[in-house]
Design a protein around this motif. Sequence first.
Motif, PDB file in Angstrom:
ATOM      1  N   GLU A 260      -5.184   5.347   2.726  1.00 38.19           N
ATOM      2  CA  GLU A 260      -4.282   4.252   2.396  1.00 38.19           C
ATOM      3  C   GLU A 260      -4.800   3.590   1.120  1.00 38.19           C
ATOM      4  O   GLU A 260      -5.945   3.144   1.081  1.00 38.19           O
ATOM      5  CB  GLU A 260      -4.265   3.240   3.545  1.00 38.19           C
ATOM      6  N   GLY A 261      -3.981   3.581   0.083  1.00 34.37           N
ATOM      7  CA  GLY A 261      -4.426   2.995  -1.182  1.00 34.37           C
ATOM      8  C   GLY A 261      -3.522   1.849  -1.596  1.00 34.37           C
ATOM      9  O   GLY A 261      -2.335   1.842  -1.290  1.00 34.37           O
ATOM     10  N   ILE A 262      -4.100   0.883  -2.302  1.00 31.05           N
ATOM     11  CA  ILE A 262      -3.308  -0.250  -2.782  1.00 31.05           C
ATOM     12  C   ILE A 262      -2.318   0.246  -3.842  1.00 31.05           C
ATOM     13  O   ILE A 262      -2.655   1.083  -4.668  1.00 31.05           O
ATOM     14  CB  ILE A 262      -4.227  -1.304  -3.449  1.00 31.05           C
ATOM     15  N   ASN A 263      -1.113  -0.302  -3.795  1.00 34.14           N
ATOM     16  CA  ASN A 263      -0.148  -0.019  -4.843  1.00 34.14           C
ATOM     17  C   ASN A 263      -0.643  -0.651  -6.154  1.00 34.14           C
ATOM     18  O   ASN A 263      -1.123  -1.774  -6.164  1.00 34.14           O
ATOM     19  CB  ASN A 263       1.196  -0.624  -4.433  1.00 34.14           C
ATOM     20  N   ASP A 264      -0.493   0.096  -7.244  1.00 37.87           N
ATOM     21  CA  ASP A 264      -1.002  -0.378  -8.549  1.00 37.87           C
ATOM     22  C   ASP A 264      -0.521  -1.775  -8.936  1.00 37.87           C
ATOM     23  O   ASP A 264      -1.181  -2.476  -9.696  1.00 37.87           O
ATOM     24  CB  ASP A 264      -0.593   0.603  -9.656  1.00 37.87           C
ATOM     25  N   LYS A 265       0.641  -2.156  -8.413  1.00 33.17           N
ATOM     26  CA  LYS A 265       1.199  -3.481  -8.755  1.00 33.17           C
ATOM     27  C   LYS A 265       0.308  -4.637  -8.329  1.00 33.17           C
ATOM     28  O   LYS A 265       0.424  -5.747  -8.839  1.00 33.17           O
ATOM     29  CB  LYS A 265       2.535  -3.665  -8.020  1.00 33.17           C
ATOM     30  N   TYR A 266      -0.552  -4.396  -7.344  1.00 30.18           N
ATOM     31  CA  TYR A 266      -1.300  -5.514  -6.760  1.00 30.18           C
ATOM     32  C   TYR A 266      -2.783  -5.495  -7.117  1.00 30.18           C
ATOM     33  O   TYR A 266      -3.591  -6.102  -6.439  1.00 30.18           O
ATOM     34  CB  TYR A 266      -1.109  -5.538  -5.242  1.00 30.18           C
ATOM     35  N   ILE A 267      -3.122  -4.752  -8.147  1.00 32.01           N
ATOM     36  CA  ILE A 267      -4.519  -4.800  -8.586  1.00 32.01           C
ATOM     37  C   ILE A 267      -4.581  -5.503  -9.941  1.00 32.01           C
ATOM     38  O   ILE A 267      -3.602  -5.523 -10.686  1.00 32.01           O
ATOM     39  CB  ILE A 267      -5.147  -3.387  -8.669  1.00 32.01           C
TER      40      ILE A 267
ATOM     41  N   THR B  19       0.820  -1.206   0.000  1.00 32.88           N
ATOM     42  CA  THR B  19       0.000   0.000   0.000  1.00 32.88           C
ATOM     43  C   THR B  19       0.855   1.258   0.000  1.00 32.88           C
ATOM     44  O   THR B  19       2.030   1.231   0.364  1.00 32.88           O
ATOM     45  CB  THR B  19      -0.866   0.038   1.274  1.00 32.88           C
ATOM     46  N   ASN B  20       0.240   2.354  -0.394  1.00 31.82           N
ATOM     47  CA  ASN B  20       0.833   3.682  -0.206  1.00 31.82           C
ATOM     48  C   ASN B  20      -0.016   4.398   0.823  1.00 31.82           C
ATOM     49  O   ASN B  20      -1.241   4.365   0.738  1.00 31.82           O
ATOM     50  CB  ASN B  20       0.821   4.464  -1.512  1.00 31.82           C
ATOM     51  N   LEU B  21       0.650   5.030   1.769  1.00 36.11           N
ATOM     52  CA  LEU B  21      -0.095   5.730   2.810  1.00 36.11           C
ATOM     53  C   LEU B  21       0.165   7.227   2.678  1.00 36.11           C
ATOM     54  O   LEU B  21       1.306   7.675   2.712  1.00 36.11           O
ATOM     55  CB  LEU B  21       0.333   5.216   4.186  1.00 36.11           C
ATOM     56  N   PHE B  22      -0.928   7.969   2.502  1.00 35.11           N
ATOM     57  CA  PHE B  22      -0.830   9.422   2.333  1.00 35.11           C
ATOM     58  C   PHE B  22      -1.508  10.083   3.521  1.00 35.11           C
ATOM     59  O   PHE B  22      -2.619   9.700   3.891  1.00 35.11           O
ATOM     60  CB  PHE B  22      -1.508   9.825   1.020  1.00 35.11           C
ATOM     61  N   ALA B  23      -0.827  11.037   4.157  1.00 31.20           N
ATOM     62  CA  ALA B  23      -1.393  11.624   5.376  1.00 31.20           C
ATOM     63  C   ALA B  23      -1.179  13.135   5.390  1.00 31.20           C
ATOM     64  O   ALA B  23      -0.164  13.637   4.902  1.00 31.20           O
ATOM     65  CB  ALA B  23      -0.740  11.002   6.603  1.00 31.20           C
ATOM     66  N   ILE B  24      -2.156  13.835   5.932  1.00 34.33           N
ATOM     67  CA  ILE B  24      -2.023  15.279   6.138  1.00 34.33           C
ATOM     68  C   ILE B  24      -2.300  15.571   7.614  1.00 34.33           C
ATOM     69  O   ILE B  24      -3.325  15.148   8.148  1.00 34.33           O
ATOM     70  CB  ILE B  24      -3.027  16.074   5.268  1.00 34.33           C
ATOM     71  N   PHE B  25      -1.357  16.252   8.271  1.00 36.89           N
ATOM     72  CA  PHE B  25      -1.521  16.607   9.679  1.00 36.89           C
ATOM     73  C   PHE B  25      -1.571  18.125   9.817  1.00 36.89           C
ATOM     74  O   PHE B  25      -0.669  18.815   9.350  1.00 36.89           O
ATOM     75  CB  PHE B  25      -0.353  16.088  10.526  1.00 36.89           C
ATOM     76  N   LEU B  26      -2.610  18.619  10.463  1.00 31.84           N
ATOM     77  CA  LEU B  26      -2.713  20.049  10.758  1.00 31.84           C
ATOM     78  C   LEU B  26      -2.490  20.221  12.254  1.00 31.84           C
ATOM     79  O   LEU B  26      -3.233  19.669  13.054  1.00 31.84           O
ATOM     80  CB  LEU B  26      -4.106  20.574  10.386  1.00 31.84           C
ATOM     81  N   THR B  27      -1.453  20.971  12.608  1.00 35.66           N
ATOM     82  CA  THR B  27      -1.111  21.127  14.017  1.00 35.66           C
ATOM     83  C   THR B  27      -1.340  22.565  14.458  1.00 35.66           C
ATOM     84  O   THR B  27      -0.852  23.488  13.819  1.00 35.66           O
ATOM     85  CB  THR B  27       0.373  20.758  14.245  1.00 35.66           C
ATOM     86  N   THR B  28      -2.066  22.712  15.547  1.00 34.21           N
ATOM     87  CA  THR B  28      -2.353  24.061  16.041  1.00 34.21           C
ATOM     88  C   THR B  28      -2.329  24.066  17.560  1.00 34.21           C
ATOM     89  O   THR B  28      -2.520  23.028  18.192  1.00 34.21           O
ATOM     90  CB  THR B  28      -3.713  24.552  15.492  1.00 34.21           C
ATOM     91  N   LYS B  29      -2.088  25.238  18.146  1.00 30.49           N
ATOM     92  CA  LYS B  29      -2.011  25.334  19.605  1.00 30.49           C
ATOM     93  C   LYS B  29      -3.341  24.949  20.244  1.00 30.49           C
ATOM     94  O   LYS B  29      -4.393  25.363  19.782  1.00 30.49           O
ATOM     95  CB  LYS B  29      -1.675  26.765  20.014  1.00 30.49           C
ATOM     96  N   LEU B  30      -3.215  24.194  21.314  1.00 38.17           N
ATOM     97  CA  LEU B  30      -4.404  23.774  22.045  1.00 38.17           C
ATOM     98  C   LEU B  30      -4.825  24.919  22.966  1.00 38.17           C
ATOM     99  O   LEU B  30      -4.009  25.407  23.749  1.00 38.17           O
ATOM    100  CB  LEU B  30      -4.001  22.548  22.863  1.00 38.17           C
ATOM    101  N   ASN B  31      -6.068  25.383  22.839  1.00 38.91           N
ATOM    102  CA  ASN B  31      -6.551  26.339  23.824  1.00 38.91           C
ATOM    103  C   ASN B  31      -8.059  26.222  24.003  1.00 38.91           C
ATOM    104  O   ASN B  31      -8.753  25.652  23.167  1.00 38.91           O
ATOM    105  CB  ASN B  31      -6.123  27.779  23.489  1.00 38.91           C
TER     106      ASN B  31
END
Lengths: 422, 427
Positions: A93-100, A24-36
């Motif tokens: 998370e998406g399957i790598n093209d090789k395995y479809i 698989t390929n795992l793509f992630a986006i994290f948004l970090t901000t101060k907790l208040n």
Amino acid sequence: MEHEIKEIKKGIKFHTLNTDKFKTNLFAIFLTTKLNRENVTKNALISMLLRRGSKTMKTQEEISKKMEELYGASFDCGLDKTGDNQVLKFYIEGINDKYIPEHNENILKTVIESLLDIVFNPYVENEGFKKEYLEQEKNNIKQRIEGKIDNKARYSLERAIEEMFKNEPYGLYKFGYEEDLESINEKDLYKYYNELINSCKIDIFLSGNLSDDVEKIIEENENIKKLQEREPNFEMPKIPEKKEVKENVVTKSMDVSQGKLVIGLNVNIDNDEEKYTTLMYNSILGGSANSKLFQNVREKAHLAYVASSSYYRFKSIIFINSGIEISNYDKALEVIKQQIEDMKKGNFSEEDIENSKKGIIAAINTIDDEQDTGITYYFGQELSGSNVSEEDYIKKIENITKENIVDIANKVQINTIYFLKD
Amino acid sequence: MQIIENLKVKEKLYIEKFANGLTVMIIPKPGMKKKYMIWGTNYGSNDNKFIVPGEQEVTEVPNGVAHFLEHKLFEQEDGTNSLDTLTALGVNANAYTTNDHTAYLFECTDNFYEAMDELMDYVQHPYFTDENVEKEKGIIGQEIRMYDDYPDWRVYFNTLTAMYHENPIKIDITGTIETISKIDKDILYKCYNTFYHPSNMAIVISGDFKPEDILEEVKKRLVENKPSGEIKRIYPDEEESIVKPEIVQKLEVSNPIYTIGIKDVRKENQSKSETVKKALSMEILLNLIFGRSSKLYQALYKDGIIYGEPSLDYEFGKNYAHVLITGMSSNPREVYKAFKERVEELKNNGINKEDFERLKKMIYGSYVKEYNDVQDIARMFLSDYFKGICSFDYLEEIEGINVEYLNQVLKDVFKEDKMVLSIVENG
């Protein structure tokens, strides 16, 4: 695995972990901000709302159908509290093209574009989020907040954290507060979203067997182009101030058949290097089956099935957890306190130290073998502003001596004892 | 050694059966640092009544023995505990018990052969005393109490109680504080000697290994065993009907938790291929009815009746099969009603071809993802093996499923008189 970082714009980083170990390929986006207190509920709501639809995929149904069509790409969101930050996490998370079966699709490209669309191009009506979606997600958040009591062990831990960090950001509940919900409307929240998206720290991670053009796909994406440069509004972990604490004992009654005991410890470290030693300290105290807590509370005194401790390095605290017969509270507390005292006196062996080192080093060695662990490791480094390779990490652990650990043990103080009983 | 190659996920399975009956399966993962070994016996909480090979009379033991054995096997005659020894090697060791098997395992990056020494030694050398058996009752007692406080676990077991009259699947794996009080060392030895024979066991290893080498290493560590006869397991006859349509438990929870259960009939002598096709079809069907993209889910979510996606499971073993749909809802009875209506609608109108093709792709992908991690691989091959299935079969059989077949399964399984509703709510 190669880890590369590229700053796309000030405050926005693209991390790649190139490896052919996974299907698989795992793509992630994290948004970090101060907790208040002011924004905690809004951030939680946004993390739920973004799942509902984008300008190109207007409904949750459309998003889901698209993911299913991509051989079950899994789209997931999370909300974390990391140190004094709130982190909104989005993954596909998406399957790598090789395995479809047919090789003519470019799943990775679609995965990247879909997630960028979901996070940075939300569905908007009349300059606000869709009212209907907001009302439903308010209801959802309300349930999450109330649902805190459902898992009694988890609840006791959350309560201990609140007690330890009263009136401090870290004491806030990551899903926010019910009383905030009423006054939040779709227009103001959308305005706030735009502020957030242009001020938070953004980390984009891609792990898998990557083609050369991934960087281009990201940089030329319209949603990325429209983001502004920023001085990211987040909190680096600090060495905590030392304060004299008095043991705070809190008990609460609920309909439980087993008592849940949580003990929160402060570790008053003097510098960042001591975090590695604290990790070792925690491992010997309650981090494994060989630990003092497991051996003494469970195996020798037979008081519990669970007797362990975990280290929260961003806040330099340790939590001891145990599930016990309610009538055994005094006995269990005595045995646990004895272990903390024994650590201070150095009542542990060289063998305990060696065993703990082996366990920690084995865990470091598996970072490359798990896609999400790899991402979590490098994100942790990013947030703490450090750049310690896995090799250096191992070296630091190997160099720790008994003296170092006893020194840490004497910087440990009991802050809060929380007991949930019937 | 037999080699089975799967071209879809590009993995190979090496499988060997030793003369003493032990099956060893190896799935090499070149380039991975993590290594995983698991040794399972086809013996779980369901196996409470049996005839020991060579004996005539039936043995019946208290509920919770398989799980109790799992705890006690770590104890060594020299006073050491194998869990400690393994942990000291820097490996991650554990064990678990299900309704049909018990497994002992470790995961590591270094010291693989040292850990293998220990694992294979303790599983083959039980040491039970009156004292160490008594001591464990306190620890397992707290494990039982821990589960008593998990609403998810309660709603699950209550569903089984509402579905099954006699089938041991409805018994709590740990037993109860009352049943474990009756366990002694003689019972443990008897069950050990009956079920921990190599012919009833299988080992799965995954990691960066040469299969031939690893097989030799396993062989070296096996103690000699006399061939054993067949264990006759006695399972009570189970009626096809359910016990009661609804079961409610009061616990302190924020919102009601529900499980919709559907009791299915496990056909006798169902072929391996038929079993796999059925399971895959059930996964497709459940997602079609109540998955994230389904009409039912969307409608209930919009109305605020459900909060998140329910978990959708089809569980089956040698003598049971059922559907479990679990989630949190402000009104479980409303969810149940809408679910039944949707099922009827689908039965009448038939399944949409486009939905079917899309979800088939999704389920295919979910099986590919299982091959990322040595732990997922090893556990999957072991648990499928005890069901008589090779895990690769899922990737192969899915192609052969069509809409007609799915419509048939829908009619066969989703019958209203086989459905139950279990609720855990505040009160």
